[in-house]
Design a protein around this motif. Structure first.
Motif, mmCIF file in Angstrom:
data_model
loop_
_atom_site.group_PDB
_atom_site.id
_atom_site.type_symbol
_atom_site.label_atom_id
_atom_site.label_comp_id
_atom_site.label_asym_id
_atom_site.label_seq_id
_atom_site.Cartn_x
_atom_site.Cartn_y
_atom_site.Cartn_z
ATOM 1 N N VAL A 167 66.987 -81.652 -28.810
ATOM 2 C CA VAL A 167 66.762 -82.473 -29.857
ATOM 3 C C VAL A 167 65.170 -82.304 -30.061
ATOM 4 O O VAL A 167 64.436 -81.975 -29.291
ATOM 5 N N GLY A 168 64.759 -82.704 -31.228
ATOM 6 C CA GLY A 168 63.481 -82.599 -31.775
ATOM 7 C C GLY A 168 62.817 -83.072 -32.662
ATOM 8 O O GLY A 168 64.073 -83.600 -33.569
ATOM 9 N N ILE A 169 61.678 -83.005 -33.319
ATOM 10 C CA ILE A 169 61.372 -83.395 -34.681
ATOM 11 C C ILE A 169 60.746 -82.280 -35.156
ATOM 12 O O ILE A 169 59.679 -81.561 -34.872
ATOM 13 N N VAL A 170 61.339 -81.711 -36.367
ATOM 14 C CA VAL A 170 60.776 -80.662 -37.276
ATOM 15 C C VAL A 170 60.574 -81.157 -38.817
ATOM 16 O O VAL A 170 61.492 -81.714 -39.195
ATOM 17 N N GLU A 182 63.538 -73.351 -35.232
ATOM 18 C CA GLU A 182 63.157 -74.681 -35.431
ATOM 19 C C GLU A 182 62.311 -74.932 -34.129
ATOM 20 O O GLU A 182 61.071 -75.819 -34.244
ATOM 21 N N ASP A 183 62.675 -74.592 -33.051
ATOM 22 C CA ASP A 183 62.108 -74.857 -31.788
ATOM 23 C C ASP A 183 60.315 -74.574 -31.615
ATOM 24 O O ASP A 183 59.538 -74.982 -31.231
ATOM 25 N N SER A 184 60.349 -73.172 -32.328
ATOM 26 C CA SER A 184 59.070 -72.539 -32.313
ATOM 27 C C SER A 184 58.017 -73.242 -32.888
ATOM 28 O O SER A 184 56.751 -73.076 -32.883
ATOM 29 N N ARG A 185 58.500 -74.121 -33.989
ATOM 30 C CA ARG A 185 57.465 -75.080 -34.998
ATOM 31 C C ARG A 185 57.792 -76.583 -34.600
ATOM 32 O O ARG A 185 57.322 -77.292 -35.601
ATOM 33 N N ALA A 186 58.498 -76.941 -33.651
ATOM 34 C CA ALA A 186 58.934 -78.601 -33.494
ATOM 35 C C ALA A 186 57.547 -79.083 -33.065
ATOM 36 O O ALA A 186 56.801 -78.745 -32.486
ATOM 37 N N GLU A 187 57.453 -80.212 -33.965
ATOM 38 C CA GLU A 187 56.543 -81.156 -33.397
ATOM 39 C C GLU A 187 56.905 -82.012 -32.277
ATOM 40 O O GLU A 187 55.888 -82.431 -31.351
ATOM 41 N N VAL A 188 58.116 -82.081 -31.846
ATOM 42 C CA VAL A 188 58.296 -82.788 -30.497
ATOM 43 C C VAL A 188 59.824 -81.867 -30.110
ATOM 44 O O VAL A 188 60.460 -81.530 -30.875
ATOM 45 N N ASP A 189 59.684 -81.430 -28.754
ATOM 46 C CA ASP A 189 60.885 -80.900 -28.309
ATOM 47 C C ASP A 189 61.392 -81.498 -27.005
ATOM 48 O O ASP A 189 60.489 -81.886 -26.385
ATOM 49 N N MET A 190 62.735 -81.882 -26.923
ATOM 50 C CA MET A 190 63.185 -82.421 -25.840
ATOM 51 C C MET A 190 64.569 -81.920 -25.496
ATOM 52 O O MET A 190 65.178 -81.139 -26.266
ATOM 53 N N ASN A 191 64.737 -81.650 -24.173
ATOM 54 C CA ASN A 191 65.830 -81.442 -23.551
ATOM 55 C C ASN A 191 66.420 -82.569 -22.919
ATOM 56 O O ASN A 191 66.064 -83.190 -21.905
ATOM 57 N N ILE A 192 67.926 -83.199 -23.232
ATOM 58 C CA ILE A 192 68.511 -84.230 -22.624
ATOM 59 C C ILE A 192 69.900 -83.589 -22.000
ATOM 60 O O ILE A 192 70.509 -82.881 -22.516
ATOM 61 N N GLY A 209 52.210 -81.961 -31.034
ATOM 62 C CA GLY A 209 51.151 -82.689 -31.861
ATOM 63 C C GLY A 209 50.826 -83.937 -31.555
ATOM 64 O O GLY A 209 50.452 -84.313 -30.712
ATOM 65 N N ALA A 210 51.159 -84.810 -32.640
ATOM 66 C CA ALA A 210 50.981 -86.202 -32.623
ATOM 67 C C ALA A 210 51.957 -86.943 -31.730
ATOM 68 O O ALA A 210 52.983 -86.296 -31.455
ATOM 69 N N PRO A 211 51.771 -88.084 -31.022
ATOM 70 C CA PRO A 211 52.375 -88.544 -30.235
ATOM 71 C C PRO A 211 53.634 -89.176 -31.118
ATOM 72 O O PRO A 211 53.454 -89.561 -32.370
ATOM 73 N N PHE A 212 54.786 -89.316 -30.582
ATOM 74 C CA PHE A 212 55.977 -89.982 -31.320
ATOM 75 C C PHE A 212 56.275 -91.443 -30.978
ATOM 76 O O PHE A 212 55.958 -92.103 -29.395
ATOM 77 N N SER A 213 56.778 -92.125 -31.679
ATOM 78 C CA SER A 213 57.228 -93.601 -31.422
ATOM 79 C C SER A 213 58.420 -93.947 -30.667
ATOM 80 O O SER A 213 59.089 -93.132 -30.521
#
Length: 247
Positions: A167-170, A182-192, A209-213
């Motif tokens: 999952v991530g934030i793009v 999408e992974d290559s430019r994700a702001e947040v990248d997660m593996n669950i 980049g910036a922290p996530f809430s």
């Protein structure tokens, strides 16, 4: 949740890529599966041995471990076979796969057997480690079935199933199952990594980049639950087993 935006491949933010798992793909192995998650393709093979690690001998318990590698042309450019096999990334992924599979295996019930699950990436388009865990479980389940058949044993060695998804934030949008674009430019990248009963085995997440809430974290975890359910269903189809997921 944040407002959905159409993704480059037409999927919704909460949709996985097409998933298929072909069990028994390598007939010489005690367990195997070809897993296809979109354009990411991985062969998973499970090998059974009675040669447990030296430090475990005589204890009556078994061991499950994993190896991971990317074939030279699994990506756009050739990967050096030996360099990739010895890279820190490969070692980290191997440890993740091994931890995930051991989390659902009763080592005492397994007895003094060692099972090695090899995950070889044929095509890489993001999510190779999550596809390896999902397919690796199918290979492991077949290998354990072969052990039980050999010793006429109905002991529950596998205590649950396990699968994984990214999952991530793009573009400020939380999304499920990221391909490379999408992974290559994700702001947040997660593996669950989750069990079939819905518990977490591992959560790997990084803000590029910036922290996530905390609310964004909750949103991504909920997406991962959707994705792991889909992976679990694919495992069921491959193994013809029932699920512990609640409807």
């Amino acid at each position: 949740m944040s407002i959905s935006k159409e993704r480059f491949d037409g999927r919704g933010y909460d949709e996985c890529r097409p998933i298929s798992i072909e069990p028994g793909f390598m007939p010489n192995a005690e367990g195997s599966a070809l897993v296809k998650l979109g354009n990411t393709h991985v062969i998973c093979t499970a090998t059974v041995s009675t040669d447990v690690p030296r430090w475990m001998r005589g204890r009556g318990t078994g061991w499950v471990t994993a190896e991971y590698g990317m074939l030279p042309r699994s990506t756009d450019e050739r990967i050096d076979r030996h360099r990739a096999a010895n890279s820190g990334r490969s070692r980290e992924i191997e440890r993740l796969i091994g931890r995930s599979l051991r989390a659902v295996t009763d080592m005492s019930a397994l007895g003094e057997y060692a099972i090695t699950v090899d995950c070889d990436v044929l095509r890489a388009d993001g999510g190779t480690r999550t596809a390896s865990i999902t397919g690796g479980y199918v290979a492991l389940a077949q290998a354990i079935e072969s052990i039980q058949t050999e010793r006429s044993d109905a002991t529950h060695i596998l205590i649950d199933s396990v699968s994984a998804i990214s999952v991530g934030i793009v573009d400020n949008q939380c999304i499920l199952d990221l391909p490379y674009e999408e992974d290559s430019r994700a702001e947040v990248d997660m593996n669950i990594v989750m069990t079939g009963s819905g518990d977490y085995v591992e959560v790997q997440g990084t803000a590029e980049g910036a922290p996530f809430s905390s609310s964004r974290l909750t949103e991504m975890l909920e997406l991962a639950r959707i994705g792991c359910k889909e992976m679990n269903r694919a495992q069921q189809r491959a193994l013809s087993i029932s699920t512990a997921w609640d409807d």
